[in-house]
Scaffold this active site. Structure first.
Site, PDB file in Angstrom:
ATOM      1  N   HIS A   1      39.782  44.337  45.808  1.00  0.00           N
ATOM      2  CA  HIS A   1      38.325  44.326  45.655  1.00  0.00           C
ATOM      3  C   HIS A   1      37.662  43.899  46.964  1.00  0.00           C
ATOM      4  CE1 HIS A   1      38.690  43.679  41.033  1.00  0.00           C
ATOM      5  NE2 HIS A   1      38.616  44.959  41.337  1.00  0.00           N
TER       6      HIS A   1
ATOM      7  N   LYS B 268      41.146  54.145  45.666  1.00  0.00           N
ATOM      8  CA  LYS B 268      39.691  54.019  45.728  1.00  0.00           C
ATOM      9  C   LYS B 268      39.252  53.319  46.996  1.00  0.00           C
ATOM     10  CE  LYS B 268      35.785  52.315  43.001  1.00  0.00           C
ATOM     11  NZ  LYS B 268      35.389  51.611  41.759  1.00  0.00           N
TER      12      LYS B 268
ATOM     13  N   ARG C  73      44.999  46.848  34.599  1.00  0.00           N
ATOM     14  CA  ARG C  73      44.380  46.186  35.750  1.00  0.00           C
ATOM     15  C   ARG C  73      43.594  44.958  35.282  1.00  0.00           C
ATOM     16  NH1 ARG C  73      43.193  47.176  41.104  1.00  0.00           N
ATOM     17  NH2 ARG C  73      41.055  46.887  41.838  1.00  0.00           N
TER      18      ARG C  73
ATOM     19  N   TYR D 169      36.580  41.497  35.895  1.00  0.00           N
ATOM     20  CA  TYR D 169      38.008  41.525  35.575  1.00  0.00           C
ATOM     21  C   TYR D 169      38.553  40.217  35.000  1.00  0.00           C
ATOM     22  CZ  TYR D 169      38.415  46.086  37.711  1.00  0.00           C
ATOM     23  OH  TYR D 169      38.278  47.420  37.981  1.00  0.00           O
TER      24      TYR D 169
ATOM     25  N   ARG E  87      45.259  50.561  40.593  1.00  0.00           N
ATOM     26  CA  ARG E  87      44.484  51.627  39.961  1.00  0.00           C
ATOM     27  C   ARG E  87      45.426  52.795  39.694  1.00  0.00           C
ATOM     28  NH1 ARG E  87      41.618  49.716  44.448  1.00  0.00           N
ATOM     29  NH2 ARG E  87      39.621  48.695  43.948  1.00  0.00           N
TER      30      ARG E  87
ATOM     31  N   HIS F  83      43.527  51.856  32.963  1.00  0.00           N
ATOM     32  CA  HIS F  83      42.749  50.811  33.617  1.00  0.00           C
ATOM     33  C   HIS F  83      42.854  49.461  32.909  1.00  0.00           C
ATOM     34  CE1 HIS F  83      40.109  50.017  36.935  1.00  0.00           C
ATOM     35  NE2 HIS F  83      39.224  49.411  36.162  1.00  0.00           N
TER      36      HIS F  83
END
Length: 223
Positions: free
Chosen positions: A193, A98, A170, A203, A65, A167
Site C-alpha cells: 500500500h 496494481k 488479502r 484492511y 493481489r 481478494h
C-alpha cells in the site's frame, strides 16, 4: 394571484431541496468479511489439484493481489531464502500488479513445499515461465486468467457454503497480522500500500474481542 404563484414556487423549491438532500446521503460502505483458519483449510482441501491449493495458500499467506499472483514467474520465487518477489509487469492475459513498486514478501517453508509439489506433480513437462498456468486442455501452459480463477472460486464457494473471492484472502492476511501484534507500517509494506491509511481503514477488520485481548496483553506487559 401573486400569492398563489409564490406559494407554488416555494413548494417546488422545497421538493428540489429535499431531493438534493436525499441524493447526498451515501450508502454505508460494505465491509468485506474475513475468513477464519478453519474455513481456509476447508477451501484448500476442496481444491481439485496442487496448483489451486498452492494458489489459495499463496493468497492467504502473502496477502498478494490476484493480479500479482497470476503474474508470478518461477524466477520470482526464491526457494533458497523463502522470498517471493512481486515485480510489476503485465502478463499475456493482462493480469498485473496494481502497484508500480517492486517488493519482497517473506514466506514459510510450508509454502515452498507446496510450490515444489506443484511443480513436480502438476507442472511436469510444461514449458512456461509463469507459475499459474493451464495444466490441461489445448491451452496447456498458457497463464491463467481472472475469469478462470473467479469461476473456480465460485464453484468451490458454492460447494463448501463459504462465500469468498480472491481478494478476501488479502483482507484476512492483513487482519491476522494486526491481531498478532504487527505494526501497521509493516503490514502496509507487506501488502504494497502507498498510504498506511488504506491499510488501517480498509484492511483492518478488528472487533471488540481484539481490543479486549490487546488491552489484556498491554496490562501483562506493564506487570
Amino acid at each position: 394571484m401573486a400569492a398563489r404563484v409564490i406559494n407554488r414556487f416555494c413548494i417546488i423549491l422545497a421538493k428540489k431541496n429535499n431531493k438534493r438532500n436525499i441524493l447526498k446521503i451515501k450508502e454505508p460502505k460494505r465491509i468485506p468479511n474475513t475468513l477464519i483458519p478453519e474455513q481456509v483449510k476447508a477451501l484448500v482441501a476442496a481444491s481439485g489439484n496442487k496448483r489451486d491449493k498452492f494458489l489459495i495458500c499463496v493468497l492467504y499467506e502473502t496477502g498478494m493481489r490476484i493480479g500479482e499472483a497470476l503474474g508470478l514467474r518461477h524466477e520470482d520465487i526464491h526457494s533458497w531464502n523463502k522470498v517471493i518477489q512481486v515485480i510489476p509487469r503485465r502478463n499475456e492475459k493482462r493480469a498485473r500488479a496494481k502497484s508500480n513498486e517492486q517488493r519482497s514478501i517473506d514466506i514459510s517453508s510450508e509454502l515452498i513445499q507446496l510450490y515444489t509439489d506443484y511443480v513436480v506433480y502438476d507442472f511436469d513437462e510444461i514449458d512456461s515461465n509463469y507459475v499459474f498456468v493451464n495444466i490441461w486442455s489445448e491451452n496447456i501452459g498458457s497463464p491463467l486468467t481472472y475469469s478462470t480463477i473467479y469461476t473456480k472460486f465460485r464453484r468451490i464457494a458454492k460447494k463448501q457454503g463459504i462465500p469468498f473471492s480472491p481478494h478476501i484472502f488479502r483482507h484476512t492476511h492483513a487482519t491476522e497480522l494486526l491481531r498478532s501484534g504487527w505494526d501497521a507500517s509493516y503490514v502496509q509494506k507487506r501488502l504494497g500500500h502507498k498510504d498506511i491509511q488504506t491499510t488501517i481503514s480498509i484492511y483492518a477488520h478488528l472487533n471488540s474481542q481484539d481490543l479486549k485481548q490487546a488491552f489484556q496483553n498491554f496490562q501483562k506487559d506493564k506487570q
